[in-house]
Design an enzyme around this catalytic site. Structure first.
Site, PDB file in Angstrom:
ATOM      1  N   LYS A 145       1.142  44.068 -11.512  1.00 55.26           N
ATOM      2  CA  LYS A 145       0.768  42.558 -11.285  1.00 55.26           C
ATOM      3  C   LYS A 145      -0.642  42.572 -11.910  1.00 55.26           C
ATOM      4  O   LYS A 145      -1.450  43.360 -11.876  1.00 55.26           O
ATOM      5  CB  LYS A 145       0.717  42.335  -9.841  1.00 55.26           C
ATOM      6  CG  LYS A 145       0.531  40.902  -9.476  1.00 55.26           C
ATOM      7  CD  LYS A 145       2.072  40.226  -9.457  1.00 55.26           C
ATOM      8  CE  LYS A 145       2.211  38.824  -9.266  1.00 55.26           C
ATOM      9  NZ  LYS A 145       3.296  38.246  -9.135  1.00 55.26           N
TER      10      LYS A 145
ATOM     11  N   ASP B  64       2.555  33.630 -12.895  1.00 57.74           N
ATOM     12  CA  ASP B  64       2.693  33.416 -11.499  1.00 57.74           C
ATOM     13  C   ASP B  64       1.847  32.345 -11.272  1.00 57.74           C
ATOM     14  O   ASP B  64       1.755  31.593 -12.048  1.00 57.74           O
ATOM     15  CB  ASP B  64       2.020  34.682 -10.883  1.00 57.74           C
ATOM     16  CG  ASP B  64       2.368  34.897  -9.284  1.00 57.74           C
ATOM     17  OD1 ASP B  64       3.339  35.525  -8.985  1.00 57.74           O
ATOM     18  OD2 ASP B  64       1.461  34.558  -8.453  1.00 57.74           O
TER      19      ASP B  64
HETATM   20  P1  NDP Z   1       2.528  27.416  -9.397  1.00 63.75           P
HETATM   21  O1  NDP Z   1       1.065  27.677 -10.132  1.00 63.75           O
HETATM   22  O2  NDP Z   1       3.307  26.880 -10.347  1.00 63.75           O
HETATM   23  O3  NDP Z   1       2.424  26.492  -8.096  1.00 63.75           O
HETATM   24  C1  NDP Z   1       1.688  27.155  -6.966  1.00 63.75           C
HETATM   25  C2  NDP Z   1       1.825  25.902  -6.028  1.00 63.75           C
HETATM   26  O4  NDP Z   1       1.606  26.563  -4.776  1.00 63.75           O
HETATM   27  C3  NDP Z   1       1.043  24.763  -6.260  1.00 63.75           C
HETATM   28  O5  NDP Z   1       1.558  23.584  -5.783  1.00 63.75           O
HETATM   29  C4  NDP Z   1      -0.183  24.957  -5.800  1.00 63.75           C
HETATM   30  O6  NDP Z   1      -0.970  23.804  -5.325  1.00 63.75           O
HETATM   31  C5  NDP Z   1       0.428  25.435  -4.263  1.00 63.75           C
HETATM   32  N1  NDP Z   1      -0.759  26.641  -3.940  1.00 63.75           N
HETATM   33  C6  NDP Z   1      -1.229  27.756  -4.723  1.00 63.75           C
HETATM   34  N2  NDP Z   1      -2.155  28.405  -3.803  1.00 63.75           N
HETATM   35  C7  NDP Z   1      -2.229  27.673  -2.854  1.00 63.75           C
HETATM   36  C8  NDP Z   1      -3.339  27.848  -1.719  1.00 63.75           C
HETATM   37  N3  NDP Z   1      -3.938  28.653  -1.673  1.00 63.75           N
HETATM   38  N4  NDP Z   1      -3.013  26.888  -0.667  1.00 63.75           N
HETATM   39  C9  NDP Z   1      -2.260  25.645  -0.643  1.00 63.75           C
HETATM   40  N5  NDP Z   1      -1.407  25.410  -1.857  1.00 63.75           N
HETATM   41  C10 NDP Z   1      -1.334  26.573  -2.736  1.00 63.75           C
HETATM   42  O7  NDP Z   1       3.011  28.860  -9.137  1.00 63.75           O
HETATM   43  P2  NDP Z   1       4.328  29.477  -8.779  1.00 63.75           P
HETATM   44  O8  NDP Z   1       5.170  28.050  -8.245  1.00 63.75           O
HETATM   45  O9  NDP Z   1       4.831  30.233 -10.219  1.00 63.75           O
HETATM   46  O10 NDP Z   1       4.290  30.493  -7.528  1.00 63.75           O
HETATM   47  C11 NDP Z   1       4.580  29.855  -6.185  1.00 63.75           C
HETATM   48  C12 NDP Z   1       4.789  31.325  -5.501  1.00 63.75           C
HETATM   49  O11 NDP Z   1       5.895  32.083  -5.809  1.00 63.75           O
HETATM   50  C13 NDP Z   1       3.692  32.337  -5.498  1.00 63.75           C
HETATM   51  O12 NDP Z   1       3.644  32.947  -4.209  1.00 63.75           O
HETATM   52  C14 NDP Z   1       4.238  33.006  -6.433  1.00 63.75           C
HETATM   53  O13 NDP Z   1       3.785  34.740  -6.432  1.00 63.75           O
HETATM   54  C15 NDP Z   1       5.522  33.205  -6.137  1.00 63.75           C
HETATM   55  N6  NDP Z   1       6.638  33.686  -7.251  1.00 63.75           N
HETATM   56  C16 NDP Z   1       6.553  33.200  -8.416  1.00 63.75           C
HETATM   57  C17 NDP Z   1       7.368  33.583  -9.534  1.00 63.75           C
HETATM   58  C18 NDP Z   1       7.399  32.906 -10.611  1.00 63.75           C
HETATM   59  O14 NDP Z   1       8.344  33.151 -11.588  1.00 63.75           O
HETATM   60  N7  NDP Z   1       6.779  31.877 -10.954  1.00 63.75           N
HETATM   61  C19 NDP Z   1       8.387  34.737  -9.328  1.00 63.75           C
HETATM   62  C20 NDP Z   1       8.434  35.053  -7.910  1.00 63.75           C
HETATM   63  C21 NDP Z   1       7.601  34.679  -7.029  1.00 63.75           C
HETATM   64  P3  NDP Z   1      -1.993  23.008  -6.463  1.00 63.75           P
HETATM   65  O15 NDP Z   1      -0.993  22.202  -7.242  1.00 63.75           O
HETATM   66  O16 NDP Z   1      -2.821  22.295  -5.779  1.00 63.75           O
HETATM   67  O17 NDP Z   1      -2.639  24.061  -7.112  1.00 63.75           O
HETATM   68  O1  2IT Z   2       6.202  37.563  -8.406  1.00 66.74           O
HETATM   69  C1  2IT Z   2       7.068  37.639  -9.386  1.00 66.74           C
HETATM   70  O2  2IT Z   2       8.301  38.177  -9.252  1.00 66.74           O
HETATM   71  C2  2IT Z   2       6.696  37.059 -10.510  1.00 66.74           C
HETATM   72  N1  2IT Z   2       5.625  36.350 -10.630  1.00 66.74           N
HETATM   73  C3  2IT Z   2       7.788  37.137 -11.831  1.00 66.74           C
HETATM   74  C4  2IT Z   2       7.374  38.406 -12.552  1.00 66.74           C
HETATM   75  C5  2IT Z   2       7.903  38.590 -13.633  1.00 66.74           C
HETATM   76  O3  2IT Z   2       7.572  39.436 -14.321  1.00 66.74           O
HETATM   77  O4  2IT Z   2       8.714  37.545 -14.190  1.00 66.74           O
END
Ligand code: NDP
Ligand code: 2IT
Length: 450
Positions: A125, A165
């Site tokens: 990561k 992420d």
């Molecule tokens: P994005 O940046 O697309 O979206 C994140 C969302 O969460 C936004 O709505 C953001 O609000 C909100 N957010 C982030 N940090 C905070 C905080 N500290 N307090 C309140 N709201 C917060 O990220 P993803 O959708 O990609 O990721 C979301 C989660 O999913 C994370 O935990 C990530 O690790 C996990 N994840 C992502 C994967 C992926 O493929 N993208 C895979 C597996 C897990 P705002 O819009 O106001 O910034």
């Molecule tokens: O938390 C996660 O699994 C991710 N942000 C996706 C990682 C990836 O390599 O697709």
């Protein structure tokens, strides 16, 4: 259980001030007692001591020039945690809260998540404390290029393959890939989550959100139930939340909330997905804008959240999908969910529930899918992107979606079967942690002391 205490206390001495990392380690170790007791060779070979220490941690300076001509300096990280099963694989997070503890907790989770997919990928990561909010496109590009000026020497299609992420989507991947190509002269699958125009895979954008919902359907199927007509709470409004909402609608459920860093939207008749995409994909404006279209919806600003948790979990619903960030679902939130009749929690975010919230779900015997199992669809589809890149093939949407569904089913069945084998049927925390651990630990044993 003394090995847990000993491990955490060692970590506190050798890696001080990393609360989220200790939390993630403790949660995994807590589940491993039954397998460690019956397999002494893991302890004899110091597998736990080796697992909690990253193979390599890279920290670097990211200097860049903002639109006013000022020099800005951020921190950059890549933690290459474990390569027993394949090249390091895991996303990059750009968010002001990023520090070594956050990146290490995410990297540690990623080891077991990636193992659970059954695919040949190790765990890693990275990220930066860069805050994209309010930055121009040019500033984001210059930041990404500077970040890559250091990171490029550590990554490669068979060594370490980053993805997105929080705060890192197709735009950032594009700028980083462009700079990698310029620095190395190589056009290769060094990132996943790439644009469909230049090597990306269909379904990768949707994969994490869709996968979380597929996982929920699998949990319900053993109870002869489905998501049809279920009311669902979703937190977050980014990539994972949006595509979880999309799949929930496709399966006949009604998502009634979403949230961001400014507050929570509650819309009883169902979140307007097209409007959400308009507000959040690309422009990332505050959810308060939702009210301009829907006067009957409610917006709860974060200043009005309950002192002991989050507004989003205080509404009544059948299922909950935390898709924002770590520790966004507390003990009081878990109790409120259960009191209001919630029967299922499927985690899109990494470590969204605190340990006492998790214990509450397990004691209440609701269907609980921990993030490292339920959100593995994103990284699994990343591996499908790598497979397409290295074989110079392009698979159809249906082909990739079919593979994703099979992988999510397989992860659920593996975790479920393992929970039965180790005497706690339905405890998917135990099942996922033991099954993921076993695959990595056995590979480490076979590869000797490295
Ligand atoms: P994005 O940046 O697309 O979206 C994140 C969302 O969460 C936004 O709505 C953001 O609000 C909100 N957010 C982030 N940090 C905070 C905080 N500290 N307090 C309140 N709201 C917060 O990220 P993803 O959708 O990609 O990721 C979301 C989660 O999913 C994370 O935990 C990530 O690790 C996990 N994840 C992502 C994967 C992926 O493929 N993208 C895979 C597996 C897990 P705002 O819009 O106001 O910034
Ligand atoms: O938390 C996660 O699994 C991710 N942000 C996706 C990682 C990836 O390599 O697709």
């Amino acid at each position: 259980m003394s090995y847990i205490h000993e491990t955490i206390s060692n970590l506190k001495n050798t890696s001080p001030a990393q609360a989220e990392f200790y939390q993630a380690v403790e949660e995994v170790l807590d589940s491993l007692a039954p397998i460690l007791e019956s397999n002494k060779h893991y302890q004899q070979q110091a597998i736990i001591q080796r697992l909690v220490e990253p193979e390599r941690q890279i920290m670097f300076r990211v200097p860049w020039v903002d639109d006013e001509g000022n020099i800005q300096v951020n921190k950059g990280y890549r933690v290459e945690f474990n390569s027993a099963l394949g090249p390091y694989k895991g996303g990059l997070r750009f968010h002001p809260s990023v520090n070594a503890s956050i990146i290490k907790f995410l990297g540690f989770e990623q080891i077991f998540k990636n193992a659970l997919t059954g695919l040949p990928i190790g765990g890693g990561k990275g990220g930066s404390n860069f805050d994209a909010k309010g930055k121009s496109d040019g500033e984001i590009m210059r930041f990404c290029q500077s970040f890559m000026n250091e990171l490029y020497r550590h990554i490669g299609p068979t060594t370490d393959v980053p993805a997105g992420d929080i705060g890192v989507g197709a735009r950032e991947i594009g700028y980083m890939f462009g700079q990698y190509k310029r620095l190395t002269g190589r056009y290769e699958g060094v990132f996943t989550g790439k644009s469909l125009l230049w090597g990306g895979s269909l379904v990768r954008k949707e994969a994490t959100g869709y996968g979380v919902v597929y996982f929920a359907e699998n949990m319900l199927s053993v109870k002869q139930e489905s998501l049809k007509d279920k009311k669902c709470l979703i937190s977050g409004s980014g990539n994972v939340a949006i595509y979880a909402i999309e799949k929930l609608y496709q399966l006949g459920a009604t998502p009634i909330t979403c949230s961001d860093s400014t507050g929570t939207i509650y819309h009883e008749s169902g979140i307007d997905l097209a409007l959400l995409k308009e507000l959040k994909e690309g422009s990332r404006s505050s959810l308060i804008g939702y009210l301009e279209e829907y006067k009957e919806a409610q917006f709860i600003p974060i200043d009005d959240y309950p002192k002991d948790g989050h507004a989003v979990w205080r509404f009544s619903a059948d299922a909950a999908f935390p898709c924002a960030t770590q520790n966004e679902l507390t003990l009081a939130d878990a109790q409120a969910l259960i009191e209001n009749g919630c029967q299922l929690v499927s985690e899109g975010a990494n470590m969204p529930s605190t340990q006492d919230a998790i214990n509450t779900f397990i004691e209440a015997k609701i269907s609980y899918g921990p993030g490292k199992a339920a959100n593995a669809g994103g990284v699994a589809t990343s591996q499908l992107e790598m497979a397409q890149n290295s074989s110079m093939q392009t698979w159809s949407f249906e082909q990739v979606d079919q593979r994703l569904q099979e992988i999510m089913k397989n992860i659920f069945q593996t975790a479920h079967k393992t929970s039965i084998e180790f005497g706690q049927p339905g405890n998917l925390v135990l099942g996922a942690n033991i099954a993921g651990f076993k695959r990595v630990a056995d590979a480490m044993l076979e590869q000797g002391v490295v």
